[in-house]
Design a protein around this motif. Structure first.
Motif, PDB file in Angstrom:
ATOM      1  N   ALA A  32       0.720  -1.300   0.220  1.00 56.40           N
ATOM      2  CA  ALA A  32       0.692   0.013  -0.123  1.00 56.40           C
ATOM      3  C   ALA A  32       1.076   0.907  -0.202  1.00 56.40           C
ATOM      4  O   ALA A  32       0.391   1.989  -0.164  1.00 56.40           O
ATOM      5  CB  ALA A  32      -0.639  -0.157   1.039  1.00 56.40           C
TER       6      ALA A  32
ATOM      7  N   LYS B 285      -4.182   5.410   6.587  1.00 55.17           N
ATOM      8  CA  LYS B 285      -5.182   4.021   6.474  1.00 55.17           C
ATOM      9  C   LYS B 285      -6.077   4.222   5.168  1.00 55.17           C
ATOM     10  O   LYS B 285      -6.230   3.329   4.686  1.00 55.17           O
ATOM     11  CB  LYS B 285      -5.908   3.768   7.650  1.00 55.17           C
ATOM     12  CG  LYS B 285      -7.221   4.556   8.738  1.00 55.17           C
ATOM     13  CD  LYS B 285      -7.846   3.888   9.748  1.00 55.17           C
ATOM     14  CE  LYS B 285      -8.435   4.748   9.655  1.00 55.17           C
ATOM     15  NZ  LYS B 285      -9.389   4.591  11.091  1.00 55.17           N
ATOM     16  N   ASN B 286      -6.412   5.060   4.739  1.00 56.11           N
ATOM     17  CA  ASN B 286      -7.202   5.275   3.964  1.00 56.11           C
ATOM     18  C   ASN B 286      -6.319   5.842   2.581  1.00 56.11           C
ATOM     19  O   ASN B 286      -7.206   5.980   1.910  1.00 56.11           O
ATOM     20  CB  ASN B 286      -8.360   6.830   4.185  1.00 56.11           C
ATOM     21  CG  ASN B 286      -8.576   6.546   5.358  1.00 56.11           C
ATOM     22  OD1 ASN B 286      -8.488   8.024   6.142  1.00 56.11           O
ATOM     23  ND2 ASN B 286     -10.220   6.293   5.390  1.00 56.11           N
TER      24      ASN B 286
ATOM     25  N   ILE C 140      -4.058   4.155  -0.081  1.00 57.21           N
ATOM     26  CA  ILE C 140      -2.739   3.552  -1.204  1.00 57.21           C
ATOM     27  C   ILE C 140      -2.166   4.062  -1.970  1.00 57.21           C
ATOM     28  O   ILE C 140      -2.862   4.867  -2.966  1.00 57.21           O
ATOM     29  CB  ILE C 140      -3.726   2.630  -1.779  1.00 57.21           C
ATOM     30  CG1 ILE C 140      -2.717   1.006  -2.089  1.00 57.21           C
ATOM     31  CG2 ILE C 140      -4.516   2.788  -2.867  1.00 57.21           C
ATOM     32  CD1 ILE C 140      -3.661   0.089  -2.375  1.00 57.21           C
TER      33      ILE C 140
ATOM     34  N   ALA D 178     -11.356   2.441   4.915  1.00 52.92           N
ATOM     35  CA  ALA D 178      -9.762   2.118   5.327  1.00 52.92           C
ATOM     36  C   ALA D 178     -10.223   0.687   4.809  1.00 52.92           C
ATOM     37  O   ALA D 178      -8.941   0.051   4.079  1.00 52.92           O
ATOM     38  CB  ALA D 178      -9.632   2.285   6.815  1.00 52.92           C
ATOM     39  N   ASP D 179     -11.433   0.481   5.249  1.00 54.44           N
ATOM     40  CA  ASP D 179     -11.458  -1.381   4.840  1.00 54.44           C
ATOM     41  C   ASP D 179     -11.481  -1.391   2.991  1.00 54.44           C
ATOM     42  O   ASP D 179     -10.919  -2.684   2.655  1.00 54.44           O
ATOM     43  CB  ASP D 179     -12.736  -1.157   5.476  1.00 54.44           C
ATOM     44  CG  ASP D 179     -14.239  -0.543   5.053  1.00 54.44           C
ATOM     45  OD1 ASP D 179     -14.227   0.088   4.350  1.00 54.44           O
ATOM     46  OD2 ASP D 179     -15.149  -1.393   5.207  1.00 54.44           O
TER      47      ASP D 179
ATOM     48  N   ILE E 113      -9.650  -0.055   1.344  1.00 54.67           N
ATOM     49  CA  ILE E 113      -8.591   0.788   0.421  1.00 54.67           C
ATOM     50  C   ILE E 113      -7.443  -1.369   1.028  1.00 54.67           C
ATOM     51  O   ILE E 113      -7.594  -1.238   0.280  1.00 54.67           O
ATOM     52  CB  ILE E 113      -7.584   1.306   1.734  1.00 54.67           C
ATOM     53  CG1 ILE E 113      -7.703   2.843   1.389  1.00 54.67           C
ATOM     54  CG2 ILE E 113      -6.166   0.787   1.543  1.00 54.67           C
ATOM     55  CD1 ILE E 113      -7.603   3.234  -0.436  1.00 54.67           C
ATOM     56  N   VAL E 114      -8.074  -1.430   1.848  1.00 53.24           N
ATOM     57  CA  VAL E 114      -7.519  -3.017   2.307  1.00 53.24           C
ATOM     58  C   VAL E 114      -7.762  -4.581   0.602  1.00 53.24           C
ATOM     59  O   VAL E 114      -7.130  -4.691   0.608  1.00 53.24           O
ATOM     60  CB  VAL E 114      -7.843  -4.033   3.543  1.00 53.24           C
ATOM     61  CG1 VAL E 114      -7.925  -5.493   3.408  1.00 53.24           C
ATOM     62  CG2 VAL E 114      -8.142  -3.195   4.793  1.00 53.24           C
ATOM     63  N   GLU E 115      -9.011  -3.942   0.319  1.00 56.45           N
ATOM     64  CA  GLU E 115      -9.553  -4.858  -0.686  1.00 56.45           C
ATOM     65  C   GLU E 115      -8.384  -4.957  -1.998  1.00 56.45           C
ATOM     66  O   GLU E 115      -7.853  -5.132  -2.700  1.00 56.45           O
ATOM     67  CB  GLU E 115     -10.894  -4.303  -1.174  1.00 56.45           C
ATOM     68  CG  GLU E 115     -11.651  -5.041   0.225  1.00 56.45           C
ATOM     69  CD  GLU E 115     -11.177  -6.425   0.876  1.00 56.45           C
ATOM     70  OE1 GLU E 115     -11.328  -7.284   0.136  1.00 56.45           O
ATOM     71  OE2 GLU E 115     -11.734  -6.621   1.984  1.00 56.45           O
TER      72      GLU E 115
ATOM     73  N   ALA F  69      -5.865  -3.566  -1.940  1.00 58.20           N
ATOM     74  CA  ALA F  69      -4.309  -3.397  -1.741  1.00 58.20           C
ATOM     75  C   ALA F  69      -4.767  -5.474  -1.761  1.00 58.20           C
ATOM     76  O   ALA F  69      -2.655  -5.602  -2.484  1.00 58.20           O
ATOM     77  CB  ALA F  69      -3.988  -3.719  -0.456  1.00 58.20           C
ATOM     78  N   LYS F  70      -5.260  -6.187  -1.866  1.00 57.68           N
ATOM     79  CA  LYS F  70      -5.233  -6.791  -2.252  1.00 57.68           C
ATOM     80  C   LYS F  70      -5.037  -7.663  -3.763  1.00 57.68           C
ATOM     81  O   LYS F  70      -4.399  -8.705  -4.905  1.00 57.68           O
ATOM     82  CB  LYS F  70      -6.755  -8.013  -2.136  1.00 57.68           C
ATOM     83  CG  LYS F  70      -6.834  -7.863  -0.505  1.00 57.68           C
ATOM     84  CD  LYS F  70      -8.580  -8.735  -0.454  1.00 57.68           C
ATOM     85  CE  LYS F  70      -8.750  -8.832   0.837  1.00 57.68           C
ATOM     86  NZ  LYS F  70      -9.940  -9.828   1.064  1.00 57.68           N
TER      87      LYS F  70
ATOM     88  N   GLU G   8      -1.234  -6.374  -4.333  1.00 59.73           N
ATOM     89  CA  GLU G   8      -0.514  -7.485  -4.300  1.00 59.73           C
ATOM     90  C   GLU G   8      -0.794  -8.164  -5.296  1.00 59.73           C
ATOM     91  O   GLU G   8       0.893  -9.416  -5.590  1.00 59.73           O
ATOM     92  CB  GLU G   8      -0.721  -7.968  -2.302  1.00 59.73           C
ATOM     93  CG  GLU G   8      -1.076  -6.856  -1.548  1.00 59.73           C
ATOM     94  CD  GLU G   8      -1.779  -7.624   0.265  1.00 59.73           C
ATOM     95  OE1 GLU G   8      -1.089  -6.902   0.696  1.00 59.73           O
ATOM     96  OE2 GLU G   8      -2.478  -8.495  -0.568  1.00 59.73           O
TER      97      GLU G   8
END
Length: 389
Positions: free
Chosen positions: A67, A90-91, A93, A249-250, A252-254, A256-257, A260
Motif C-alpha cells: 500500500a 489508513k485511507n 494506497i 480504510a476497509d 483500501i484493504v481490498e 491492496a489485495k 499484491e
C-alpha cells in the motif's frame, strides 16, 4: 491458441494508436507536432529528481509495503487535511500510476454484471470496466452545457444493477469543470441509490476558471467515495508511474489485495520523490498552470478563426475538444489525413465514447511555438479538404 473471448470486447486506446502512427512517420523523417498525448512537456522539477537520486544512493531499491511506505501515505493524508478533508494514512494506497489505482478500485468494487455510470465523452475507462467484468453505461453529455453531467440524464441511466458512478472533472477530453453547486444534486442521487463514487481527480490542479468541486468535501460522502489522483500531471512525472487512491480504510484493504496480486508495490525511490513533491515548493504547479492557460487561450482563439471549426474554451485540464462536424468528415478521417498531410497529431473524438464523434482532441501540453504552427497547419488542411476527397 486464442486469447479469452472477453478480449474481443476490450477497445484499444485511440490515443496510443495515433501515437504509434505519428512515431512511425517520425522514423521516416517527418516532423510531427504531437498534440495527441496527455503528457506535460515540462521537465520534472529538479528538487524532486534530486530526492530520487538521494534515495537511490541510500539504497532505496527494495520492495515496500504494497500500500506504500508509511511516510508517503501520511504525506498524502496531510495533503488532504490541508484542504479541509479528514483523511488518515489508513485511507491511502499508493499505486504505480493513477491508472492502476482506478483499475484496483474497479476490481475491488464490482461484481460481474455491475453497471458503471460514465459521463461521456470520456477517457478510456470502458476497457478497465469490461476487463473486471463490469458493464459501462455511458451518459452522453452536450456541448450546450459545457459537457457537464446533467442530473436528469443520470436519473434516466439508473437501473437496479447500477453500482458505481465514475466522475472525471476536470474532464479528459473536454476540459469541463463541475463546481460544488454542480456536483451536489449528482451526489444526492448517488446517496439515494447507494452508489460508489469513483472520482478521477488527476487534473484537479489544472483549473483556469471557477473551482472544481470535490465529493470528499460533502458531508457523508467519504464512506462511498474513492478519490483517485497522482503526480503525473501536477508535477510532470508521467514516466515515474506513481498515483494513489483515497477511500474508506476497509476498501483500501481490498484494493491492496489487487495490487499484491498484480504489481506488488510502487518503486521505493519514486515514493520518496513523491514525498518531496508534496512537501516541497509548489511554485512549479502555479507556473505550469499559468503557462497552460496562455497556451489554451491562443489555441482556442486560433481554432475558432478557422471556418468549419467551433471550439469551446475548456475550464480545466490541458485539452481542447473542437467540433468539426461542419467539415463533413468523420473524426478518424480528419485526424488521419491531418497527420499524414500536415504532420499534426490529434485524437479522433470517436475514441472517447458517445458524443465524441464530430470532435477531435488536441492537447496543449506542448510548446507555444508548436501550438501556433499547428493552428497554421490545421487552417491549411481545412482549406485543402476538397483536394483530399
Amino acid at each position: 491458441m486464442k486469447a479469452a473471448k472477453r478480449m474481443d470486447s476490450i477497445p484499444p486506446s485511440s490515443t496510443l494508436k495515433v501515437l504509434a502512427l505519428a512515431k512511425e512517420l517520425e522514423r521516416s523523417g517527418r516532423r510531427i507536432i504531437h498534440m495527441e498525448v496527455g503528457e506535460p512537456d515540462f521537465d520534472t522539477p529538479a528538487h524532486i529528481k534530486e530526492a530520487a537520486k538521494q534515495a537511490l544512493d541510500r539504497g532505496m531499491t527494495k520492495y515496500t509495503p504494497s500500500a506504500g511506505i508509511p511516510e508517503l501515505r501520511e504525506a498524502i493524508a496531510e495533503h488532504f487535511v490541508k484542504q479541509g478533508i479528514n483523511v488518515a494514512a489508513k485511507n491511502v494506497i499508493v499505486t504505480p500510476g493513477a491508472k492502476h489505482a482506478i483499475f484496483c478500485a474497479l476490481a475491488a468494487a464490482l461484481d460481474p454484471g455491475d453497471e458503471v455510470l460514465i459521463p461521456s465523452p470520456c477517457w478510456t475507462y470502458e476497457a478497465m470496466v469490461k476487463i473486471v467484468g463490469g458493464k459501462p453505461v455511458f451518459i452522453q453529455g452536450s456541448a450546450k452545457n459545457g459537457f457537464k453531467l446533467e442530473e436528469e440524464k443520470l436519473k434516466k441511466s439508473l437501473t437496479p444493477k447500477s453500482r458505481l458512478l465514475l466522475l472525471n472533472y476536470p474532464n479528459n477530453p473536454t476540459g469541463a469543470v463541475m463546481s460544488a453547486t454542480d456536483l451536489k444534486p449528482i451526489l444526492d442521487i448517488a446517496v439515494d441509490h447507494d452508489l460508489w463514487i469513483l472520482s478521477d481527480d488527476i487534473y484537479n490542479v489544472l483549473v483556469y476558471e471557477g473551482e472544481q468541486g470535490n465529493p470528499l468535501k460533502f458531508p457523508g460522502m467519504a464512506e462511498r467515495t474513492i478519490s483517485i489522483n497522482g503526480f503525473s500531471k501536477a508535477y510532470a512525472m508521467t514516466g515515474w508511474r506513481i498515483g494513489y487512491a483515497v477511500a474508506p480504510a476497509d476498501f483500501i484493504v481490498e484494493m491492496a489485495k489487487i495490487q499484491e496480486a498484480s504489481t506488488s508495490c510502487t518503486a521505493s525511490f519514486v515514493q520518496v520523490a513523491a514525498i518531496t513533491a508534496l512537501k516541497g515548493p509548489q511554485d512549479f504547479v502555479a507556473e505550469m498552470r499559468a503557462e497552460y492557460r496562455r497556451r489554451r487561450d491562443v489555441l482556442v482563439e486560433g481554432l475558432n478563426e478557422i471556418d468549419g471549426i467551433d471550439c469551446l474554451k475548456p475550464q480545466g485540464a490541458f485539452y481542447v475538444f473542437p467540433n468539426i462536424e461542419k467539415l463533413g468528415m468523420s473524426s478518424f478521417e480528419f485526424c488521419e489525413l491531418l497527420l499524414k498531410s500536415k504532420g499534426v497529431a490529434a485524437v479522433p473524438g470517436s475514441g472517447f465514447g458517445p458524443g465524441g464523434e464530430g470532435h477531435v482532441r488536441l492537447s496543449y501540453a506542448t510548446s507555444m511555438e508548436n501550438i501556433k504552427l499547428a493552428i497554421e497547419l490545421i487552417k491549411e488542411f481545412v482549406e485543402e479538404i476538397p483536394a483530399h476527397r
